[in-house]
Design an enzyme around this catalytic site. Structure first.
Site, PDB file in Angstrom:
ATOM      1  N   ASP A   7       0.874  -1.175   0.000  1.00 24.34           N
ATOM      2  CA  ASP A   7       0.000   0.000   0.000  1.00 24.34           C
ATOM      3  C   ASP A   7       0.907   1.219   0.000  1.00 24.34           C
ATOM      4  OD1 ASP A   7      -2.261   1.640   0.143  1.00 24.34           O
ATOM      5  OD2 ASP A   7      -2.348   1.587   2.328  1.00 24.34           O
ATOM      6  N   TYR A  39      -1.402   8.585  -2.133  1.00 25.39           N
ATOM      7  CA  TYR A  39      -1.517   8.332  -3.570  1.00 25.39           C
ATOM      8  C   TYR A  39      -2.702   9.094  -4.194  1.00 25.39           C
ATOM      9  CZ  TYR A  39       1.568   4.141  -4.044  1.00 25.39           C
ATOM     10  OH  TYR A  39       2.618   3.268  -4.140  1.00 25.39           O
ATOM     11  N   CYS A  70      -4.140  -1.624  -1.732  1.00 27.44           N
ATOM     12  CA  CYS A  70      -4.411  -0.228  -2.069  1.00 27.44           C
ATOM     13  C   CYS A  70      -5.469  -0.164  -3.160  1.00 27.44           C
ATOM     14  CB  CYS A  70      -3.110   0.408  -2.563  1.00 27.44           C
ATOM     15  SG  CYS A  70      -3.324   2.088  -3.138  1.00 27.44           S
ATOM     16  N   CYS A 177     -11.026   2.688   0.230  1.00 23.30           N
ATOM     17  CA  CYS A 177      -9.639   3.077   0.502  1.00 23.30           C
ATOM     18  C   CYS A 177      -9.245   2.303   1.751  1.00 23.30           C
ATOM     19  CB  CYS A 177      -9.547   4.586   0.750  1.00 23.30           C
ATOM     20  SG  CYS A 177      -7.926   5.090   1.387  1.00 23.30           S
ATOM     21  N   HIS A 179      -7.062   2.763   3.899  1.00 27.09           N
ATOM     22  CA  HIS A 179      -6.857   3.595   5.092  1.00 27.09           C
ATOM     23  C   HIS A 179      -8.175   3.759   5.865  1.00 27.09           C
ATOM     24  CE1 HIS A 179      -2.942   4.655   3.420  1.00 27.09           C
ATOM     25  NE2 HIS A 179      -2.664   5.334   4.516  1.00 27.09           N
TER      26      HIS A 179
HETATM   27  N1  DGL Z   1      -4.765   3.142   1.023  1.00 25.57           N
HETATM   28  C1  DGL Z   1      -4.860   3.515  -0.340  1.00 25.57           C
HETATM   29  C2  DGL Z   1      -6.172   3.133  -0.971  1.00 25.57           C
HETATM   30  O1  DGL Z   1      -6.697   2.097  -0.610  1.00 25.57           O
HETATM   31  C3  DGL Z   1      -4.276   4.827  -0.769  1.00 25.57           C
HETATM   32  C4  DGL Z   1      -4.528   6.028   0.068  1.00 25.57           C
HETATM   33  C5  DGL Z   1      -3.639   7.152  -0.379  1.00 25.57           C
HETATM   34  O2  DGL Z   1      -2.410   6.965  -0.315  1.00 25.57           O
HETATM   35  O3  DGL Z   1      -4.179   8.171  -0.823  1.00 25.57           O
HETATM   36  O4  DGL Z   1      -6.692   3.779  -1.825  1.00 25.57           O
END
Ligand code: DGL
Length: 255
Positions: A7, A39, A70, A177, A179
């Protein structure tokens, strides 16, 4: 079974947690591309480059499968194609769409990064399953970054509330996401009538199925190694503080 997970940062730990539940013996290597987190607001071609790098990095470690932790990377793969690898690659978007249909049938919400929403990956995955689906996708430009920085709960709650207010008509909300899955309880509080879906659960079931097919379901030494290309010590401390997984049994050396 040796699994490689990646990720942009801490969100991938939620994927590790589900994998650990399904495959207690697996050796898990978690790679965080923290040099480039978040990201979600970056250029799509640049993100495709990161995706290729992350896959090549894990492949070089001799893993049996790569588990993309991710959603943004999975969304990019729907646009540019998933890079080829010598081992299977498990994504989150298909898993999330399957999980959503298992609990609800029509009004779906997706909370995700701006890149993920812009690719329309979740919308397509849901519409392909049922063209009559209603899909509301909400992008937050700030939430993944706030979670990565471990911002105070009040700030996280306010950012979640903004998203939730727009997803109120939905009966299932996909945390698009990884996160966001770290603060799943804030989404449940803000959307008490919706089923909150973490795609990583379904993804881990698919990985466990593959392990079974390969006769590797119980193989491995149950190790967990976390690896970042940014500040290794600070990362490992955060990983251990979050306590989502077993403590790291080792640190890989940053590139
Ligand atoms: N954790 C990631 C996702 O599932 C990316 C979050 C990020 O870095 O903006 O999209």
């Amino acid at each position: 079974m040796k699994l490689g997970v990646f990720d942009s940062g801490l969100g991938g730990l939620t994927v590790v947690r589900h994998l650990r539940e399904q495959l207690p013996q697996a050796d898990i290597l978690f790679y965080a591309d923290q040099l480039h987190v978040p990201y979600g607001l970056r250029d799509q071609e640049e993100l495709y480059g990161f995706l290729c790098n992350n896959i090549a990095t894990l492949e070089a470690q001799g893993v049996d499968a790569i588990v993309v932790g991710c959603n943004t990377s999975c969304a990019i793969a729907t646009k540019f194609g998933m890079p080829k690898a010598s081992v299977p690659i498990f994504d989150l978007v298909e898993a999330g769409a399957n999980a959503a249909f298992a609990v609800a049938s029509n009004r779906f919400g997706v909370a995700a990064t701006p890149v993920t929403v812009n690719t329309g990956a979740y919308r397509r995955a849901l519409m392909v399953r049922d063209a009559a689906s209603e899909v509301i996708e909400i992008a937050s430009p700030v939430l993944a970054g706030l979670i990565e920085q471990q911002a105070p709960a009040a700030q996280l709650r306010a950012a979640v509330q903004e998203i939730a207010d727009l997803l109120r008509p939905c009966n299932a909300v996909i945390l698009g996401c990884s996160h966001y899955a770290l603060i799943e309880e804030l989404f449940s509080e803000a959307l008490p009538y919706a089923a909150i879906i973490d795609p990583a659960r379904e993804q881990a079931l698919a990985v466990a199925n593959y392990a079974r097919e390969q006769g590797k379901q119980t193989s491995g030494g149950a190790s967990f190694v976390a690896w970042t290309n940014a500040d290794t010590r600070a990362f490992i401390d955060k990983v251990n503080q979050l306590g989502l997984t077993q403590p790291c049994s080792g640190l890989a050396v940053a590139r």
